[in-house]
Design an enzyme around this catalytic site. Structure first.
Site, PDB file in Angstrom:
ATOM      1  N   ASN A 161       0.641  -0.531  -0.025  1.00 41.01           N
ATOM      2  CA  ASN A 161       0.179   0.820  -0.183  1.00 41.01           C
ATOM      3  C   ASN A 161       0.922   1.272  -0.546  1.00 41.01           C
ATOM      4  O   ASN A 161       2.232   0.932   0.053  1.00 41.01           O
ATOM      5  CB  ASN A 161      -1.185  -0.265   1.273  1.00 41.01           C
ATOM      6  CG  ASN A 161      -0.285   0.017   2.751  1.00 41.01           C
ATOM      7  OD1 ASN A 161       0.466   1.254   2.934  1.00 41.01           O
ATOM      8  ND2 ASN A 161       0.237  -1.166   3.146  1.00 41.01           N
ATOM      9  N   SER A 162       0.310   2.182   0.141  1.00 39.33           N
ATOM     10  CA  SER A 162       0.974   3.864  -0.001  1.00 39.33           C
ATOM     11  C   SER A 162       1.013   4.474   1.119  1.00 39.33           C
ATOM     12  O   SER A 162       1.609   5.322   0.761  1.00 39.33           O
ATOM     13  CB  SER A 162       0.269   4.788  -1.521  1.00 39.33           C
ATOM     14  OG  SER A 162      -0.758   4.872  -1.061  1.00 39.33           O
TER      15      SER A 162
END
Ligand code: CTP
Ligand code: CA
Length: 229
Positions: A34-35
């Site tokens: 994920n970011s």
């Protein structure tokens, strides 16, 4: 309210903060991730240190090893994050789960790189659910009187607005405090400004805060310090 470094209200306290985003291997060179930038977690660790706490930062895939946070434990996967957080939490007065934890991981990760075969559709990746580290910490209470804090990045949808989702999550998790963050449309992930609402385990609003991730961090520690007192 006193600012950075001016209050030593966490002196003698041990706090564990998780930050960043976990990655789950698909094969030796690929992952599901994920970011999350890890900025809020690092800000929490720094703020706690400035207020006198002994800090263990468990960082999942942070771009750079952070400075000025105390003990830094780098991890990659959710399983590693869980082990590191729980080990540190057994001596801690406070655990803050600011990491973005992968909800699922590939059921099997082959030892060799997955190859594409011309003309053949890719094999689907089977996923299994990861343990909910925050929920476990809230249930187990690895040390008596420990304050457990979670974060919730939410968007509104057809089922409810940001706060509705935050409230349901706070009740489900059982953490003492849940910091609800509105994300999407440029807010939250990777940005320098934040709007948060802090809920208790019953889902009731205990505070709101707006500002930089440092300001949000200090607002969270204000609430934690009150609970420790
Ligand atoms: N969290 C955790 N373990 C997981 C998933 C989440 O400890 N397997 C923690 C996060 O660190 C955060 C909180 O739970 O403090 C909320 O994470 P979030 O992803 O918003 O909640 P989920 O329960 O995973 O719900 P969903 O992603 O479906 O909104
Ligand atoms: Ca999740």
């Amino acid at each position: 309210r006193p600012r950075t470094g001016t209050v030593r209200d966490l002196e003698g306290r041990v706090v564990v903060v998780s930050a960043g985003g976990t990655r789950e291997p698909i094969d030796p060179v690929r992952f599901l991730g994920n970011s999350s930038s890890g900025k809020q977690g690092v800000a929490l660790a720094r703020a706690a240190r400035a207020r006198g706490a002994e800090v263990v930062l468990v960082g999942a895939n942070l771009a750079l090893p952070p400075e000025g946070v105390g003990t830094y434990v780098p991890v990659v996967t959710t399983a590693e994050l869980r082990t590191a957080v729980r080990a540190a939490a057994s001596d801690a007065d406070v655990v803050v789960m600011a990491a973005a934890v992968a909800d699922f991981r590939p059921a099997h990760a082959p030892d060799a790189k997955i190859k594409k075969v011309p003309g053949r559709a890719p094999a689907p990746i089977e996923l299994v659910e990861n343990p909910d580290i925050l929920r476990e910490l809230a249930t187990d209470r690895l040390r008596a009187g420990q304050v457990v804090v979670g974060f919730a990045a939410e968007t509104g949808d057809a089922d409810g607005d940001v706060l509705d989702h935050g409230r349901a999550k706070a009740r489900r998790k059982g953490a003492d405090l849940v910091v609800v963050n509105a994300v999407g449309g440029g807010r939250g992930f990777g940005t320098d400004d934040n709007d948060v609402t802090v809920l208790d385990a019953a889902g009731d609003v205990v505070a709101t805060a707006h500002g930089s991730k440092d300001e949000v961090a200090h607002a969270v520690w204000d609430l934690v310090a009150k609970r420790l007192a």
